[in-house]
Design a protein around this motif. Structure first.
Motif, short mmCIF file in Angstrom:
data_model
loop_
_atom_site.label_atom_id
_atom_site.label_comp_id
_atom_site.label_asym_id
_atom_site.label_seq_id
_atom_site.Cartn_x
_atom_site.Cartn_y
_atom_site.Cartn_z
N LEU A 71 0.83 -1.22 0.00
CA LEU A 71 0.00 0.00 0.00
C LEU A 71 0.86 1.26 0.00
O LEU A 71 0.70 2.14 0.84
CB LEU A 71 -0.94 0.00 1.20
CG LEU A 71 -1.92 -1.18 1.27
CD1 LEU A 71 -2.73 -1.10 2.56
CD2 LEU A 71 -2.84 -1.22 0.07
N PRO A 72 1.79 1.37 -0.95
CA PRO A 72 2.65 2.55 -0.97
C PRO A 72 1.93 3.83 -1.35
O PRO A 72 2.41 4.92 -1.07
CB PRO A 72 3.70 2.20 -2.04
CG PRO A 72 2.98 1.25 -2.95
CD PRO A 72 2.08 0.45 -2.05
N HIS A 82 0.82 2.37 4.57
CA HIS A 82 1.82 1.38 4.21
C HIS A 82 2.18 0.49 5.40
O HIS A 82 2.12 0.91 6.57
CB HIS A 82 3.07 2.04 3.64
CG HIS A 82 3.89 2.77 4.68
ND1 HIS A 82 3.52 3.98 5.20
CD2 HIS A 82 5.07 2.44 5.29
CE1 HIS A 82 4.42 4.38 6.07
NE2 HIS A 82 5.37 3.46 6.15
N VAL A 83 2.57 -0.77 5.09
CA VAL A 83 3.08 -1.72 6.09
C VAL A 83 4.26 -2.45 5.47
O VAL A 83 4.44 -2.46 4.25
CB VAL A 83 2.00 -2.72 6.54
CG1 VAL A 83 0.89 -2.02 7.30
CG2 VAL A 83 1.44 -3.51 5.36
N TYR A 84 5.07 -3.09 6.32
CA TYR A 84 6.24 -3.85 5.89
C TYR A 84 5.95 -5.35 6.03
O TYR A 84 5.86 -5.86 7.17
CB TYR A 84 7.46 -3.50 6.74
CG TYR A 84 7.98 -2.11 6.54
CD1 TYR A 84 9.01 -1.84 5.63
CD2 TYR A 84 7.47 -1.05 7.27
CE1 TYR A 84 9.51 -0.56 5.47
CE2 TYR A 84 7.95 0.24 7.12
CZ TYR A 84 8.98 0.48 6.21
OH TYR A 84 9.46 1.76 6.06
N PRO A 85 5.78 -6.09 4.91
CA PRO A 85 5.51 -7.53 5.02
C PRO A 85 6.60 -8.29 5.77
O PRO A 85 6.33 -9.30 6.41
CB PRO A 85 5.43 -7.99 3.56
CG PRO A 85 5.10 -6.76 2.79
CD PRO A 85 5.78 -5.63 3.50
N GLU A 103 6.71 7.89 12.65
CA GLU A 103 5.45 7.77 11.94
C GLU A 103 4.35 8.25 12.88
O GLU A 103 4.49 8.16 14.10
CB GLU A 103 5.16 6.31 11.54
CG GLU A 103 6.28 5.59 10.81
CD GLU A 103 6.42 5.98 9.36
OE1 GLU A 103 5.55 6.74 8.86
OE2 GLU A 103 7.39 5.53 8.72
N GLU A 104 3.25 8.74 12.34
CA GLU A 104 2.16 9.20 13.20
C GLU A 104 1.42 8.00 13.80
O GLU A 104 1.39 6.91 13.22
CB GLU A 104 1.19 10.08 12.41
CG GLU A 104 1.78 11.42 11.97
CD GLU A 104 2.10 12.35 13.14
OE1 GLU A 104 1.58 12.13 14.26
OE2 GLU A 104 2.87 13.31 12.93
N PRO A 105 0.78 8.16 14.97
CA PRO A 105 0.21 7.02 15.68
C PRO A 105 -1.00 6.38 15.03
O PRO A 105 -1.36 5.26 15.40
CB PRO A 105 -0.17 7.62 17.05
CG PRO A 105 -0.32 9.08 16.80
CD PRO A 105 0.69 9.40 15.74
N TRP A 106 -1.66 7.07 14.08
CA TRP A 106 -2.81 6.45 13.41
C TRP A 106 -2.41 5.68 12.15
O TRP A 106 -3.25 5.11 11.47
CB TRP A 106 -3.86 7.49 13.04
CG TRP A 106 -3.36 8.56 12.12
CD1 TRP A 106 -3.24 8.49 10.76
CD2 TRP A 106 -2.91 9.87 12.47
NE1 TRP A 106 -2.74 9.67 10.25
CE2 TRP A 106 -2.54 10.53 11.30
CE3 TRP A 106 -2.80 10.54 13.69
CZ2 TRP A 106 -2.05 11.84 11.31
CZ3 TRP A 106 -2.32 11.83 13.69
CH2 TRP A 106 -1.95 12.46 12.50
N SER A 107 -1.12 5.63 11.83
CA SER A 107 -0.67 4.94 10.62
C SER A 107 -0.74 3.44 10.81
O SER A 107 -0.60 2.91 11.92
CB SER A 107 0.76 5.36 10.27
OG SER A 107 1.65 4.98 11.30
N LEU A 108 -0.94 2.72 9.70
CA LEU A 108 -0.98 1.26 9.78
C LEU A 108 0.36 0.68 10.20
O LEU A 108 0.40 -0.34 10.89
CB LEU A 108 -1.42 0.67 8.43
CG LEU A 108 -2.86 0.89 8.00
CD1 LEU A 108 -3.19 0.03 6.79
CD2 LEU A 108 -3.85 0.61 9.13
#
Length: 412
Positions: A71-72, A82-85, A103-108
């Motif tokens: 999800l870039p 975005h997430v890191y698999p 990163e902000e606290p609401w980020s995935l």
């Protein structure tokens, strides 16, 4: 666990995809043997219409892990989805004492790290300084991440209060942005460029950043039209407000006093700054915009150029003694100030070295690294040097206060 092992930290930070901007602050850890710092960055990053490829992982002071993300880009929330698999496997391999999220606290990715952290203490670095209820599921994500955060790194007192209002009750360390002093040096420290244009007469102002209405450039143009002394302005940047700015310049008859140019490299920006008497950052507060830092402030000040800033967000705190502050959206007050400083070379001569001192004492990469180390050690329960203890847990207005809108290049 015995403290014989260096404190192992995994720092997850999409801004560090670029060595020139986000990674330099980790270099001082090369001289900190008690810290074993690992940096996780995306292999590619989408920002302001550009696709950025991560710089090679050979930086001093930190072991860099360049990893693919999912999800870039996903519309307006692209920075936060975005997430890191491969993160689970990496964390199991490293078994960190601390996970630090730039990163902000609401980020995935923040949610991902909080769910995978195991025994690690979570340190969160935040910029967002406007309190607003987020749409589902982001509000729930924010509250979950903040509940599991052991230490907060905050860019400004307003950013701290946003986290407090959403349930964070732990210690806080204030953190600023570092500036590349190899690039942003005073004019007398670098050789003159024979191609530099001659300086125009009168007071010379500059702006570096995105061209959007919230940055207050219309106020600067209106003030220039009111001054009794000649004032010129060079604008470096691009953005959707450029056509309106050009129309305003023509309507006010300022075509011979205002120069617009597109994005420039940091070295080119520094050369522009060398020709200025002051840089301006006149951001206006809106429901969606409040200046979070204003990195261009410290870049100008590192060049020995004072800054005229508005009262928006963190600007006054970052400017410090190295410039002047005017009310937001007040061309009359700005015009008065411009006439005053244009006629007072001694005042300008005083503010220039003060601006340089402001950077050297507050916004070096070493100062930023020290704030990072303080928060990591605190979160892990390790010993903190005595002189650092007083900033841990403090919510007072700190001399160390990211702009929510970019500065001199799309990647900031």
């Amino acid at each position: 666990m015995s403290e014989a092992r260096p404190l192992r930290v995994v720092s997850i930070a999409h801004p560090a995809v670029s060595r020139a901007i986000g990674r330099r602050r980790y270099a001082p850890f090369a001289d900190r043997p008690e810290l074993d710092v690992h940096l996780v960055v995306p292999a590619t990053w989408h920002e302001f219409g550009r696709v950025l490829t991560a710089d090679p992982p050979d930086d001093p002071g930190v072991t860099v892990h360049v990893m693919p993300i999912r999800l870039p880009r996903a519309g307006p929330m692209g920075w936060y989805l975005h997430v890191y698999p491969g993160l689970r496997r990496l964390l199991r391999q490293l078994d960190p004492d601390v996970i630090h999220l730039w990163e902000e606290p609401w980020s995935l990715v923040a949610l991902q790290a909080s769910l995978l952290k195991r025994r690690a203490a979570l340190v969160l670095e935040v910029d967002q300084n406007i309190l607003k209820r987020l749409p589902p599921p982001f509000e729930a994500i924010r509250r979950h991440v903040l509940r599991h955060t052991a230490h907060l790194l905050s860019r400004s007192p307003d950013a701290t209060q946003v986290c407090r209002a959403r349930g964070y009750a732990g210690p806080v360390t204030m953190i600023g942005y570092g500036v590349d002093q190899d690039v942003f040096q005073p004019a007398d420290a670098v050789a003159a460029d024979p191609g530099d244009a001659p300086r125009p007469p009168g007071l010379r102002l500059g702006y570096v950043g995105r061209l959007i209405a919230e940055k207050g450039l219309d106020d600067a143009l209106d003030a220039m039209a009111r001054t009794s002394t000649p004032v010129s302005l060079v604008i470096v940047g691009e953005g959707p407000h450029e056509p309106a700015l050009r129309a305003r310049i023509a309507a006010l008859g300022l075509g011979d006093r205002v120069t617009l140019r597109g994005w420039a490299s940091p070295a080119e920006v520094a050369r522009v700054m060398h020709g200025l008497d002051a840089l301006i950052l006149l951001t206006r507060t809106t429901g969606a915009v409040r200046e979070q830092f204003g990195r261009v402030i410290v870049e100008a000040q590192s060049c020995g150029v004072p800054v005229i800033g508005s009262t928006c967000g963190a600007i006054p705190d970052v400017v410090g003694d190295g410039g002047w502050i005017v009310p937001e959206h007040d061309p009359a007050a700005l015009a008065t100030l411009l006439d005053t400083i244009a006629g007072d070379p001694d005042e300008r001569a005083t503010r220039a070295p003060a601006s340089r001192r402001n950077v050297l004492t507050r916004f070096t990469y070493k100062a930023v690294a020290e704030a990072l180390a303080t928060s990591w050690l605190s979160a892990a329960g390790r010993t903190i040097p005595r002189e650092k203890i007083d900033i841990v847990g403090s919510d007072r207005r700190s001399p160390l206060s990211r702009s929510d809108i970019g500065n001199h290049a799309p990647t900031r």
